[in-house]
Write an enzyme that holds these catalytic residues in place. Structure first.
Site, PDB file in Angstrom:
ATOM      1  CB  CYS A 194      -0.901   0.013   1.234  1.00 24.60           C
ATOM      2  SG  CYS A 194      -2.110  -1.307   1.298  1.00 24.60           S
ATOM      3  CB  VAL A 222      -0.369   5.534  -0.816  1.00 21.35           C
ATOM      4  CG1 VAL A 222      -0.701   6.958  -0.363  1.00 21.35           C
ATOM      5  CG2 VAL A 222      -1.531   4.606  -0.490  1.00 21.35           C
TER       6      VAL A 222
END
Length: 511
Positions: free
Chosen positions: A152, A156
């Site tokens: 993640c 991101v």
């Protein structure tokens, strides 16, 4: 304390000793918990229809979704190739979770590294982490290939893996011709089967670049998908050997996840040879054994390789028959007599157990391909699916499973629950009980609450040993599925009929 080196006690016994029981009682002073009567009242309320309606109305919370995140599937795909080290562009905590999850299922060491991204990388990007990480991995662990995926954090902040790998090669982290395939695998979308697909496509596109020839090599490619039963890859090899045609498994992680203990550590046991994977672009056809963990890979093969693909799920009699007929069609070789004999044994075994499974109502949860395959097999046995829960569902799967249910008189009363989790399943089992539940280890909490017996099929299975070593596909897989299902039902019958002179009327010696 009761523990001492002269007599080591298992934790099952240890924590029942007075010292530990007193410790547990002392902890309650700080837990600010409710009185036992109130806990029991609420627990009973959660078993009814009123709570079920509230449970199914929730939107902002997921409780045990029965799926993993993308990088888990990506590193699972990577270790199926010879000498391959999974490399996760992200924090150490993330990759530790992925490794631990797979290790607990297989009871095998699972190697994988991370770029150890921390707060500074989250702000400034992870390029330097990639440069240093690839250099360290190449020098320390001597892989033949490093397969990179993301978490993640890297997604991101927008880390560009292709650019980062190019920069790392320019910096001398690895040689220019060293294979470093990659896949973007954000954990906040998709699931582990999406990650498997992304990584498989990334590896194949990297290894096969520039290897297309004018003529076919005559081989058949098999893509297992996110299949955690190592016996299935070995069953594919055995079946192909009986036919006598050449094949390539993309990717074969059976030895990596079930390696022999020889007294010497091998970091990269087995795996599909990189040259065979590179030559897979010249095969006559590719067969995927799962549909929903391979759509991007199959599309890539058809479009870029100009190679036909198909999906065959050799579970149960129908699925295995169709698979073998497909192999016969592609190879031009008749189905071997040995497999015909095995089919007869499987049918005989199904006949032996049929009366105990026919008419039984069951619930199931898991990945789309697994659920479809198990439901198909259970319908052949006359079992009746009631609750079918697939959190990482999609419209294609829902249409497919509904068509399967409509094809059998035993599938008419099933409900498909896409996007739901195991706390939803708990409500379903209390309000509409079934005879047995099919799922992974996490179902044991549902068994404890509802007393519905659990047939452990799927991933992960961490509280039982060796189930992953068996095959679930082919005619031999049928017998294993029967074994797990019917004997779970027998064990439940024994539990419910074991009080002498009270419930033991059916405590039978012969069944």
């Amino acid at each position: 304390m009761p523990q001492n080196p002269e007599k080591i006690q298992d934790h099952v016994e240890l924590f029942h000793q007075p010292e530990y029981q007193q410790l547990f009682e002392n902890k309650k002073q700080f837990e600010n918990g409710h009185e036992p009567e109130e806990v029991q009242r609420v627990a009973e309320w959660t078993k009814g229809w009123d709570y079920r309606e509230k449970n199914f109305a929730r939107e902002a919370l997921t409780v045990n979704p029965a799926k993993g995140c993308q990088p888990l599937g990506a590193i699972f795909a990577a270790v199926g190739f010879e000498g391959t080290l999974p490399f996760v562009q992200g924090s150490q905590g993330c990759v530790a979770y992925f490794r631990t999850h797979l290790t607990r299922h297989y009871k095998e060491p699972f190697s994988g590294v991370s770029s150890s991204m921390t707060e500074d990388a989250a702000v400034f990007g992870g390029l330097q982490n990639m440069i240093d990480g690839l250099a360290n991995s190449y020098q320390l662990y001597k892989p033949k290939m490093i397969a990179v995926c993301t978490t993640c954090m890297a997604e991101v902040i927008g880390d560009d893996l292709q650019a980062f790998i190019n920069n790392a090669k320019s910096a001398g982290s690895v040689p220019q011709d060293f294979p470093v395939p990659y896949a973007h695998t954000p954990s906040f979308v998709g699931s582990h089967i999406t990650g498997y697909d992304n990584m498989m496509k990334g590896i194949l596109s990297n290894l096969t670049a520039g290897h297309k020839k004018e003529t076919s090599n005559g081989k058949i490619n098999f893509i297992p998908g996110f299949d955690t039963y190592v016996g299935n890859n070995r069953e594919i090899k055995r079946i192909a050997s009986l036919f006598g045609f050449d094949y390539t498994i993309l990717a074969d992680n059976s030895d990596y996840l079930d390696s022999p203990n020889t007294g010497e550590f091998d970091m990269y046991p087995g795996g599909t040879k990189l040259e065979d994977a590179a030559d897979s672009i010249n095969a006559k056809a590719t067969i995927a054994l799962q549909a929903h963990s391979t759509p991007k890979t199959r599309e890539y093969i058809e479009k870029e390789w100009k190679q036909p693909t198909s999906v065959s799920r050799p579970w149960g009699i129908k699925g295995t028959d169709e698979f073998l007929m497909k192999l016969s069609e592609l190879s031009g070789i008749p189905i071997p007599q040995e497999l015909e004999i095995e089919r007869g044994r499987a049918v005989d075994a199904m006949t032996d157990s049929h009366s105990w499974i026919h008419g039984k109502r069951f619930a199931i949860y898991g990945e789309p391909d697994l659920v479809y395959s198990v439901v198909g097999f259970m319908l052949e046995m006359g079992a009746e699916p009631v609750h079918i829960l697939v959190h990482n569902s999609n419209e294609v799967f829902e249409a497919e499973i509904k068509e399967l249910l409509a094809s059998s008189p035993f599938g008419q009363h099933a409900t498909v629950w896409p996007g739901k989790d195991l706390w939803h399943m708990r409500s379903l089992l209390f309000t509409e009980p079934v005879d047995f539940l099919v799922g992974n280890t996490y179902g044991k909490y549902l068994w404890r609450d509802t007393k519905i017996p659990l047939v452990r099929i799927g991933y992960p299975i961490m509280d039982r040993h060796h189930l992953h070593r068996y095959a679930t596909i082919g005619y031999q897989g049928i017998i294993n599925l029967l074994n797990w299902t019917v004997n779970t039902l027998f064990e439940e019958i024994d539990r419910n009929t074991n009080i002498p002179s009270k419930t033991d009327i059916s405590y039978d010696l012969i069944r």
